[in-house]
Design a protein around this motif. Structure first.
Motif, PDB file in Angstrom:
ATOM      1  N   UNK A   1     -54.966 -19.571 -21.453  1.00 18.64           N
ATOM      2  CA  UNK A   1     -54.304 -20.470 -20.634  1.00 18.64           C
ATOM      3  C   UNK A   1     -55.330 -21.754 -20.572  1.00 18.64           C
ATOM      4  N   UNK A   2     -54.359 -22.949 -20.543  1.00 19.17           N
ATOM      5  CA  UNK A   2     -55.498 -24.089 -20.335  1.00 19.17           C
ATOM      6  C   UNK A   2     -54.741 -25.143 -19.505  1.00 19.17           C
ATOM      7  N   UNK A   3     -55.476 -25.878 -18.596  1.00 18.79           N
ATOM      8  CA  UNK A   3     -55.062 -26.740 -18.027  1.00 18.79           C
ATOM      9  C   UNK A   3     -55.337 -28.198 -18.313  1.00 18.79           C
ATOM     10  N   UNK A   4     -54.255 -29.260 -18.345  1.00 19.44           N
ATOM     11  CA  UNK A   4     -54.509 -30.418 -18.900  1.00 19.44           C
ATOM     12  C   UNK A   4     -53.952 -31.241 -17.731  1.00 19.44           C
ATOM     13  N   UNK A   5     -54.935 -32.523 -17.571  1.00 11.43           N
ATOM     14  CA  UNK A   5     -54.453 -33.563 -16.429  1.00 11.43           C
ATOM     15  C   UNK A   5     -53.701 -34.761 -17.338  1.00 11.43           C
ATOM     16  N   UNK A   6     -52.622 -35.046 -17.303  1.00  9.53           N
ATOM     17  CA  UNK A   6     -51.974 -36.111 -18.324  1.00  9.53           C
ATOM     18  C   UNK A   6     -51.889 -37.334 -17.447  1.00  9.53           C
ATOM     19  N   UNK A   7     -52.352 -38.675 -17.666  1.00 10.35           N
ATOM     20  CA  UNK A   7     -52.060 -39.641 -17.119  1.00 10.35           C
ATOM     21  C   UNK A   7     -50.968 -40.513 -17.396  1.00 10.35           C
ATOM     22  N   UNK A   8     -50.057 -40.908 -16.682  1.00  6.55           N
ATOM     23  CA  UNK A   8     -48.925 -41.808 -17.182  1.00  6.55           C
ATOM     24  C   UNK A   8     -48.877 -42.917 -16.679  1.00  6.55           C
ATOM     25  N   UNK A   9     -49.048 -44.039 -17.216  1.00  6.94           N
ATOM     26  CA  UNK A   9     -48.897 -45.527 -16.878  1.00  6.94           C
ATOM     27  C   UNK A   9     -47.302 -45.837 -16.428  1.00  6.94           C
ATOM     28  N   UNK A  10     -47.074 -45.886 -14.936  1.00  2.00           N
ATOM     29  CA  UNK A  10     -45.443 -45.977 -14.624  1.00  2.00           C
ATOM     30  C   UNK A  10     -45.527 -47.286 -14.325  1.00  2.00           C
ATOM     31  N   UNK A  11     -46.080 -48.550 -14.735  1.00  2.44           N
ATOM     32  CA  UNK A  11     -45.511 -49.721 -14.457  1.00  2.44           C
ATOM     33  C   UNK A  11     -46.199 -50.352 -13.241  1.00  2.44           C
ATOM     34  N   UNK A  12     -45.748 -51.131 -12.721  1.00  5.44           N
ATOM     35  CA  UNK A  12     -46.292 -51.854 -11.463  1.00  5.44           C
ATOM     36  C   UNK A  12     -45.404 -51.859 -10.411  1.00  5.44           C
ATOM     37  N   UNK A  13     -46.163 -51.493  -8.977  1.00  2.00           N
ATOM     38  CA  UNK A  13     -45.252 -51.418  -7.794  1.00  2.00           C
ATOM     39  C   UNK A  13     -44.666 -52.648  -7.418  1.00  2.00           C
ATOM     40  N   UNK A  14     -44.447 -52.618  -6.070  1.00  2.00           N
ATOM     41  CA  UNK A  14     -43.496 -54.149  -5.606  1.00  2.00           C
ATOM     42  C   UNK A  14     -44.770 -55.153  -5.536  1.00  2.00           C
ATOM     43  N   UNK A  15     -45.952 -54.637  -5.245  1.00  2.00           N
ATOM     44  CA  UNK A  15     -47.158 -55.594  -5.103  1.00  2.00           C
ATOM     45  C   UNK A  15     -47.602 -56.270  -6.477  1.00  2.00           C
TER      46      UNK A  15
ATOM     47  N   UNK B   1     -50.151 -26.954 -17.328  1.00  2.00           N
ATOM     48  CA  UNK B   1     -50.335 -25.856 -17.722  1.00  2.00           C
ATOM     49  C   UNK B   1     -49.921 -25.113 -18.881  1.00  2.00           C
ATOM     50  N   UNK B   2     -50.708 -24.705 -20.063  1.00  2.00           N
ATOM     51  CA  UNK B   2     -50.231 -24.395 -21.279  1.00  2.00           C
ATOM     52  C   UNK B   2     -50.683 -22.928 -21.304  1.00  2.00           C
ATOM     53  N   UNK B   3     -50.235 -22.114 -22.264  1.00  2.00           N
ATOM     54  CA  UNK B   3     -50.273 -20.748 -22.484  1.00  2.00           C
ATOM     55  C   UNK B   3     -50.366 -20.283 -23.889  1.00  2.00           C
ATOM     56  N   UNK B   4     -50.816 -19.304 -24.138  1.00  2.00           N
ATOM     57  CA  UNK B   4     -51.014 -18.773 -25.908  1.00  2.00           C
ATOM     58  C   UNK B   4     -51.520 -19.572 -26.822  1.00  2.00           C
TER      59      UNK B   4
ATOM     60  N   UNK C   1     -54.581 -22.627 -26.964  1.00  2.00           N
ATOM     61  CA  UNK C   1     -55.764 -22.640 -28.057  1.00  2.00           C
ATOM     62  C   UNK C   1     -55.704 -23.913 -28.853  1.00  2.00           C
ATOM     63  N   UNK C   2     -54.608 -24.338 -29.029  1.00  2.00           N
ATOM     64  CA  UNK C   2     -54.466 -25.657 -30.140  1.00  2.00           C
ATOM     65  C   UNK C   2     -55.074 -26.938 -29.372  1.00  2.00           C
ATOM     66  N   UNK C   3     -54.571 -26.768 -27.917  1.00  2.00           N
ATOM     67  CA  UNK C   3     -55.033 -28.043 -27.136  1.00  2.00           C
ATOM     68  C   UNK C   3     -56.426 -27.772 -27.008  1.00  2.00           C
ATOM     69  N   UNK C   4     -57.251 -26.781 -26.815  1.00  2.00           N
ATOM     70  CA  UNK C   4     -58.651 -26.854 -26.547  1.00  2.00           C
ATOM     71  C   UNK C   4     -59.250 -27.049 -27.900  1.00  2.00           C
ATOM     72  N   UNK C   5     -58.593 -26.800 -29.231  1.00  2.00           N
ATOM     73  CA  UNK C   5     -59.364 -27.110 -30.326  1.00  2.00           C
ATOM     74  C   UNK C   5     -58.917 -28.538 -30.863  1.00  2.00           C
TER      75      UNK C   5
ATOM     76  N   UNK D   1     -45.247 -27.016 -16.420  1.00  2.00           N
ATOM     77  CA  UNK D   1     -45.644 -25.936 -16.999  1.00  2.00           C
ATOM     78  C   UNK D   1     -44.681 -25.702 -18.408  1.00  2.00           C
ATOM     79  N   UNK D   2     -45.334 -25.343 -19.456  1.00  2.00           N
ATOM     80  CA  UNK D   2     -44.512 -25.085 -20.769  1.00  2.00           C
ATOM     81  C   UNK D   2     -44.987 -23.931 -21.764  1.00  2.00           C
ATOM     82  N   UNK D   3     -44.091 -23.778 -22.615  1.00  2.00           N
ATOM     83  CA  UNK D   3     -44.680 -22.446 -23.309  1.00  2.00           C
ATOM     84  C   UNK D   3     -44.140 -23.189 -24.813  1.00  2.00           C
ATOM     85  N   UNK D   4     -44.726 -22.603 -25.770  1.00  2.00           N
ATOM     86  CA  UNK D   4     -44.525 -22.985 -27.048  1.00  2.00           C
ATOM     87  C   UNK D   4     -43.711 -21.957 -27.653  1.00  2.00           C
TER      88      UNK D   4
END
Length: 72
Positions: A1-15, A26-29, A33-37, A69-72
């Motif tokens: 199991x591995x945990x990733x924090x993904x940042x997504x630029x979502x544009x600009x707000x009203x200000x 969270x990814x598994x199996x 392993x591939x994410x870590x590597x 969460x997702x699985x390959x």
């Protein structure tokens, strides 16, 4: 199991302020392993799976976090 924090630029707000959404993923199996590597900070990724919002209140302030969460 591995945990990733993904940042997504979502544009600009009203200000006109640039907003970034952070999604904990969270990814598994073999995928974990591939994410870590092969992944490092700043690498682009494609995530397919379920996206859920978790809301709570802390010290009188409302907070929220997105999780996937997702699985390959």
């Amino acid at each position: 199991m591995a945990t990733l924090r993904v940042a997504v630029n979502s544009g600009k707000n009203k200000s006109g302020v640039k907003e970034t959404l952070f999604i904990d993923s969270v990814v598994f199996g073999k995928t974990a392993e591939n994410c870590d590597k092969y992944l490092k900070k700043g690498d682009p990724v494609l995530i397919e799976g379920k996206l859920r919002e978790h809301k709570w209140e802390s010290e009188g302030r409302r907070k929220a976090r997105w999780r996937s969460s997702w699985r390959a």
